[in-house]
Design a protein around this motif. Structure first.
Motif, PDB file in Angstrom:
ATOM      1  N   VAL A  79      87.884  25.382  44.201  1.00  0.00           N
ATOM      2  CA  VAL A  79      88.057  26.257  45.365  1.00  0.00           C
ATOM      3  C   VAL A  79      89.087  27.348  45.064  1.00  0.00           C
ATOM      4  CG1 VAL A  79      88.811  26.333  47.779  1.00  0.00           C
ATOM      5  CG2 VAL A  79      87.298  24.501  47.004  1.00  0.00           C
ATOM      6  N   VAL A  80      90.164  26.993  44.373  1.00  0.00           N
ATOM      7  CA  VAL A  80      91.181  27.986  43.995  1.00  0.00           C
ATOM      8  C   VAL A  80      90.568  29.045  43.083  1.00  0.00           C
ATOM      9  CG1 VAL A  80      93.297  28.343  42.639  1.00  0.00           C
ATOM     10  CG2 VAL A  80      93.187  26.506  44.330  1.00  0.00           C
ATOM     11  N   MET A  81      89.727  28.631  42.140  1.00  0.00           N
ATOM     12  CA  MET A  81      89.090  29.592  41.236  1.00  0.00           C
ATOM     13  C   MET A  81      88.147  30.526  42.005  1.00  0.00           C
ATOM     14  SD  MET A  81      90.361  29.105  38.250  1.00  0.00           S
ATOM     15  CE  MET A  81      91.878  28.713  39.090  1.00  0.00           C
ATOM     16  N   ILE A  82      87.429  29.983  42.983  1.00  0.00           N
ATOM     17  CA  ILE A  82      86.551  30.831  43.806  1.00  0.00           C
ATOM     18  C   ILE A  82      87.394  31.803  44.627  1.00  0.00           C
ATOM     19  CG2 ILE A  82      84.947  30.795  45.766  1.00  0.00           C
ATOM     20  CD1 ILE A  82      83.881  28.103  44.584  1.00  0.00           C
ATOM     21  N   ALA A  83      88.505  31.336  45.168  1.00  0.00           N
ATOM     22  CA  ALA A  83      89.399  32.217  45.933  1.00  0.00           C
ATOM     23  C   ALA A  83      89.958  33.319  45.042  1.00  0.00           C
ATOM     24  CB  ALA A  83      90.528  31.405  46.569  1.00  0.00           C
ATOM     25  N   CYS A  84      90.337  32.981  43.826  1.00  0.00           N
ATOM     26  CA  CYS A  84      90.839  33.991  42.885  1.00  0.00           C
ATOM     27  C   CYS A  84      89.781  35.062  42.631  1.00  0.00           C
ATOM     28  CB  CYS A  84      91.247  33.347  41.554  1.00  0.00           C
ATOM     29  SG  CYS A  84      92.756  32.390  41.624  1.00  0.00           S
ATOM     30  N   LEU A 106      84.796  37.252  37.266  1.00  0.00           N
ATOM     31  CA  LEU A 106      83.766  36.433  36.623  1.00  0.00           C
ATOM     32  C   LEU A 106      84.405  35.367  35.738  1.00  0.00           C
ATOM     33  CD1 LEU A 106      81.118  39.161  35.725  1.00  0.00           C
ATOM     34  CD2 LEU A 106      81.010  37.434  37.540  1.00  0.00           C
ATOM     35  N   GLY A 107      85.507  35.704  35.095  1.00  0.00           N
ATOM     36  CA  GLY A 107      86.236  34.722  34.297  1.00  0.00           C
ATOM     37  C   GLY A 107      86.755  33.579  35.149  1.00  0.00           C
ATOM     38  N   CYS A 108      87.170  33.887  36.366  1.00  0.00           N
ATOM     39  CA  CYS A 108      87.641  32.849  37.287  1.00  0.00           C
ATOM     40  C   CYS A 108      86.535  31.851  37.607  1.00  0.00           C
ATOM     41  CB  CYS A 108      88.147  33.470  38.588  1.00  0.00           C
ATOM     42  SG  CYS A 108      89.623  34.470  38.432  1.00  0.00           S
ATOM     43  N   LEU A 109      85.302  32.318  37.608  1.00  0.00           N
ATOM     44  CA  LEU A 109      84.170  31.470  37.986  1.00  0.00           C
ATOM     45  C   LEU A 109      83.618  30.645  36.823  1.00  0.00           C
ATOM     46  CD1 LEU A 109      82.263  33.980  40.288  1.00  0.00           C
ATOM     47  CD2 LEU A 109      83.779  32.096  40.960  1.00  0.00           C
ATOM     48  N   VAL A 150      84.014  26.771  37.404  1.00  0.00           N
ATOM     49  CA  VAL A 150      83.858  26.228  38.750  1.00  0.00           C
ATOM     50  C   VAL A 150      82.835  25.094  38.803  1.00  0.00           C
ATOM     51  CG1 VAL A 150      83.053  26.761  41.093  1.00  0.00           C
ATOM     52  CG2 VAL A 150      84.690  28.264  39.950  1.00  0.00           C
ATOM     53  N   HIS A 151      81.682  25.280  38.196  1.00  0.00           N
ATOM     54  CA  HIS A 151      80.645  24.241  38.241  1.00  0.00           C
ATOM     55  C   HIS A 151      81.143  22.939  37.620  1.00  0.00           C
ATOM     56  CE1 HIS A 151      76.806  22.216  38.091  1.00  0.00           C
ATOM     57  NE2 HIS A 151      76.978  22.039  36.788  1.00  0.00           N
ATOM     58  N   HIS A 152      81.755  23.037  36.454  1.00  0.00           N
ATOM     59  CA  HIS A 152      82.247  21.830  35.784  1.00  0.00           C
ATOM     60  C   HIS A 152      83.372  21.174  36.579  1.00  0.00           C
ATOM     61  CE1 HIS A 152      79.806  22.169  32.238  1.00  0.00           C
ATOM     62  NE2 HIS A 152      80.166  23.425  32.101  1.00  0.00           N
ATOM     63  N   LEU A 153      84.270  21.981  37.142  1.00  0.00           N
ATOM     64  CA  LEU A 153      85.351  21.411  37.943  1.00  0.00           C
ATOM     65  C   LEU A 153      84.801  20.676  39.154  1.00  0.00           C
ATOM     66  CD1 LEU A 153      87.981  24.296  37.869  1.00  0.00           C
ATOM     67  CD2 LEU A 153      88.195  22.052  36.781  1.00  0.00           C
ATOM     68  N   TRP A 212      91.201  25.843  30.241  1.00  0.00           N
ATOM     69  CA  TRP A 212      90.871  27.204  30.679  1.00  0.00           C
ATOM     70  C   TRP A 212      91.563  27.553  31.994  1.00  0.00           C
ATOM     71  CZ3 TRP A 212      89.577  30.877  27.734  1.00  0.00           C
ATOM     72  CH2 TRP A 212      88.777  30.665  26.604  1.00  0.00           C
ATOM     73  N   VAL A 213      91.601  26.600  32.911  1.00  0.00           N
ATOM     74  CA  VAL A 213      92.301  26.847  34.177  1.00  0.00           C
ATOM     75  C   VAL A 213      93.782  27.119  33.902  1.00  0.00           C
ATOM     76  CG1 VAL A 213      93.041  25.803  36.371  1.00  0.00           C
ATOM     77  CG2 VAL A 213      90.690  25.522  35.591  1.00  0.00           C
ATOM     78  N   THR A 214      94.375  26.338  33.004  1.00  0.00           N
ATOM     79  CA  THR A 214      95.779  26.528  32.657  1.00  0.00           C
ATOM     80  C   THR A 214      96.012  27.899  32.039  1.00  0.00           C
ATOM     81  OG1 THR A 214      96.058  24.154  32.288  1.00  0.00           O
ATOM     82  CG2 THR A 214      97.698  25.605  31.292  1.00  0.00           C
ATOM     83  N   LEU A 215      95.204  28.254  31.052  1.00  0.00           N
ATOM     84  CA  LEU A 215      95.374  29.543  30.370  1.00  0.00           C
ATOM     85  C   LEU A 215      95.144  30.720  31.319  1.00  0.00           C
ATOM     86  CD1 LEU A 215      93.617  28.786  26.964  1.00  0.00           C
ATOM     87  CD2 LEU A 215      96.071  28.979  27.409  1.00  0.00           C
ATOM     88  N   GLY A 216      94.079  30.650  32.102  1.00  0.00           N
ATOM     89  CA  GLY A 216      93.785  31.742  33.030  1.00  0.00           C
ATOM     90  C   GLY A 216      94.849  31.882  34.103  1.00  0.00           C
ATOM     91  N   SER A 217      95.308  30.762  34.645  1.00  0.00           N
ATOM     92  CA  SER A 217      96.339  30.805  35.686  1.00  0.00           C
ATOM     93  C   SER A 217      97.657  31.333  35.128  1.00  0.00           C
ATOM     94  CB  SER A 217      96.544  29.411  36.284  1.00  0.00           C
ATOM     95  OG  SER A 217      95.382  28.987  36.940  1.00  0.00           O
TER      96      SER A 217
END
Length: 153
Positions: free
Chosen positions: A19-24, A49-52, A55-58, A69-74
């Protein structure tokens, strides 16, 4: 290839992270459509698009690679937003007015731009620290001793 581990993954941290990635992504798209030049808007939509990406795997079955990836992107977004906040405009983006002396200069968009990556980092940290992982790139829990996993070479 990631083989199923035969147990349902814990989604209590993963789904909020999705949900956080979708919000981003949504915040980036809205910002791109409202404020910036065409070149910067395209770059911002690419970031969305990178944020998404994960999402499916999470949402369904998070892997260690997804949490990395979430760590690096955030971390990258938090660093970039802090750099923009310290920039000459003082408020984070060139389209925002300069904060008056003595004011905080943090408008709601800037606050969201700082809070979402912080939340993403916190959720990834919780997931990675809760997992018993021997090597971040492998994606196999330490307690998975099946012979075909080949962890010992």
């Amino acid at each position: 290839m990631h083989l199923p581990l035969g147990r349902r993954p814990d989604l209590s941290v993963a789904r909020p992270a999705a949900v956080v990635m979708i919000a981003c992504a949504a915040v980036h798209v809205v910002g791109a459509m409202r404020h910036w030049s065409p070149g910067l808007s395209l770059l911002t939509i690419a970031v969305a698009l990178g944020c998404l990406h994960c999402v499916h795997h999470l949402w369904t079955a998070p892997r260690v690679a997804d949490w990395v990836w979430v760590t690096l992107g955030s971390a990258a977004m938090l660093a970039l937003h802090l750099i923009m906040l310290a920039g000459p405009t003082g408020s984070g983006h060139a389209h925002h007015p300069v904060a008056p002396a003595g004011g905080t200069g943090l408008d709601p968009v800037t606050v969201v731009g700082l809070l979402l990556p912080l939340l993403g980092l916190a959720l990834a940290w919780c997931a990675l620290s809760a997992a018993r992982i021997s090597s971040l790139g492998v994606g196999v829990p330490v307690d998975d001793h099946r012979a075909h996993r080949g962890l010992d070479g």
